[in-house]
Design an enzyme around this catalytic site. Structure first.
Site, short mmCIF file in Angstrom:
data_model
loop_
_atom_site.label_atom_id
_atom_site.label_comp_id
_atom_site.label_asym_id
_atom_site.label_seq_id
_atom_site.Cartn_x
_atom_site.Cartn_y
_atom_site.Cartn_z
N ASN A 206 0.87 -1.18 0.00
CA ASN A 206 0.00 0.00 0.00
C ASN A 206 0.90 1.23 0.00
OD1 ASN A 206 -1.79 2.06 0.57
ND2 ASN A 206 -2.30 1.34 2.63
N TRP A 207 1.00 1.87 -1.14
CA TRP A 207 1.93 3.01 -1.27
C TRP A 207 1.39 4.28 -0.63
CZ3 TRP A 207 5.43 3.48 -6.21
CH2 TRP A 207 6.26 2.36 -6.28
N LYS A 208 0.10 4.27 -0.26
CA LYS A 208 -0.51 5.46 0.35
C LYS A 208 -0.26 6.70 -0.54
CE LYS A 208 -0.10 3.18 4.75
NZ LYS A 208 -0.02 3.26 6.19
N HIS B 125 -9.52 1.54 5.13
CA HIS B 125 -8.22 1.68 5.81
C HIS B 125 -8.40 2.62 7.00
CE1 HIS B 125 -4.06 2.68 6.65
NE2 HIS B 125 -3.73 1.60 5.98
N GLU C 21 -6.69 4.91 8.06
CA GLU C 21 -6.43 6.33 7.74
C GLU C 21 -7.65 6.98 7.10
OE1 GLU C 21 -2.76 5.55 5.67
OE2 GLU C 21 -1.87 4.96 7.58
N GLU D 254 -5.38 -4.75 10.59
CA GLU D 254 -4.29 -3.79 10.79
C GLU D 254 -4.53 -3.02 12.09
OE1 GLU D 254 -2.36 -2.67 6.79
OE2 GLU D 254 -4.11 -1.40 7.03
N GLY E 215 2.79 2.05 10.76
CA GLY E 215 3.83 3.07 10.62
C GLY E 215 4.59 3.38 11.90
N SER F 115 3.41 -2.35 10.25
CA SER F 115 4.86 -2.47 10.50
C SER F 115 5.44 -3.82 10.10
CB SER F 115 5.19 -2.16 11.97
OG SER F 115 4.88 -0.81 12.27
N GLY G 93 2.82 -1.25 4.22
CA GLY G 93 2.88 0.17 3.90
C GLY G 93 4.32 0.59 3.60
N GLY G 94 4.97 1.18 4.59
CA GLY G 94 6.31 1.77 4.42
C GLY G 94 7.29 0.87 3.70
P1 PGA Z 1 2.91 0.13 7.57
O1 PGA Z 1 1.45 0.40 6.98
O2 PGA Z 1 3.41 -1.15 6.97
O3 PGA Z 1 3.72 1.33 7.13
O4 PGA Z 1 2.78 0.03 9.05
C1 PGA Z 1 0.54 -0.65 6.77
C2 PGA Z 1 -0.75 -0.12 6.21
O5 PGA Z 1 -1.23 0.93 6.67
O6 PGA Z 1 -1.34 -0.73 5.30
#
Ligand code: PGA
Length: 247
Positions: free
Chosen positions: A9-11, A94, A96, A164, A170, A209, A230-231
């Protein structure tokens, strides 16, 4: 056991120059890896059609959609537009989005329906906050999110769930193996109760993470059918290392 999926997930990261990173991931994916695990990248919508031209082994997904088919919704994108750009899946719900845009379960279910209506897989995200975990209610809260954001027509082909924990996203923090196992078991049990045998086919990803150093341990947990990353998905080497824990 459903085939695992490692999805990135590149956000809100990436411009045209980042397509080079996508190509580097493509280059690192060997057909033998794809026998073990599906691999997907969910870039910002602006990069979908560009990446689609280079996507041979990697599946493409999108991040969020509007719940309506079309119309006067300035700045929004419909599920059909995302599929048109090359997405085969759409991340909905998500944390977010739930937090930044006040999205609730009803809206998320409508977005999952919108995804299904155009033939896209809905990747439905759920997860508890730190306070909810500390209060001992994490499983109840997550199951209520799963119940109220998963449409009745969900099956292994059109729906993926992603657990998640909000506090793990993150932050570098991850739940204990026991807590991940207990949560995924509870989600699986709920899915089988509601959907019968089909509940076994719905993949349940873990996200929060995930990195090369912890992926093997996390992916080995029962009922963890892959990862939403994500990251660490922004760097080809890290993302490939996570996917390769399945070799
Ligand atoms: P993260 O994000 O791997 O940076 O913790 C995961 C996500 O929000 O899908």
């Amino acid at each position: 056991m459903p085939k695992p999926l490692v999805a990135g997930n590149w956000k809100m990261n990436g411009t045209k120059s980042s397509v080079a990173e996508f190509k580097a991931i493509e280059l690192g994916v060997e057909p033998s890896l794809l026998e073990k695990v599906d691999i997907m990248i969910c870039p910002p919508a602006t990069l979908l059609s560009n990446m689609n031209e280079h996507a041979e082994y990697i599946q493409l997904g999108a991040q969020d959609c509007h719940h309506n088919e079309s119309g006067a919704h300035t700045g929004d994108l419909s599920a059909a537009m995302l599929v048109d750009g090359g997405a085969g899946a759409i991340i909905v719900g998500h944390s977010e989005r739930r937090a930044d845009h006040n999205e609730n379960n009803d809206l998320i279910m409508a977005k999952a329906d919108a995804s299904h209506n155009v033939g896209a897989i809905a990747i439905i995200c759920v997860g508890e906050t730190r306070n909810e975990r500390d209060s001992g209610k994490a499983i109840d809260i997550v199951l209520s999110q799963v119940k109220n954001s998963t449409p009745d027509n969900a099956n292994g082909k059109n729906t993926i769930l992603a657990y998640e924990p909000v506090w793990a996203i993150g932050t570098g923090l991850v739940p204990t193996i026991e807590d991940v196992q207990a949560m995924h078991f509870a989600i699986r049990k709920y899915l089988v109760n509601r959907f019968g045998d089909e509940g076994i086919n719905i993949r349940i990803l873990y996200g929060g993470s995930v990195k090369p150093s912890n992926a093997k341990e996390l992916m080995a947990i029962e009922n963890v059918n892959g990862a939403l990353v994500g990251g660490a998905s922004l760097k080809a080497d890290d993302f490939l290392a996570i996917a390769k824990t399945y070799i």
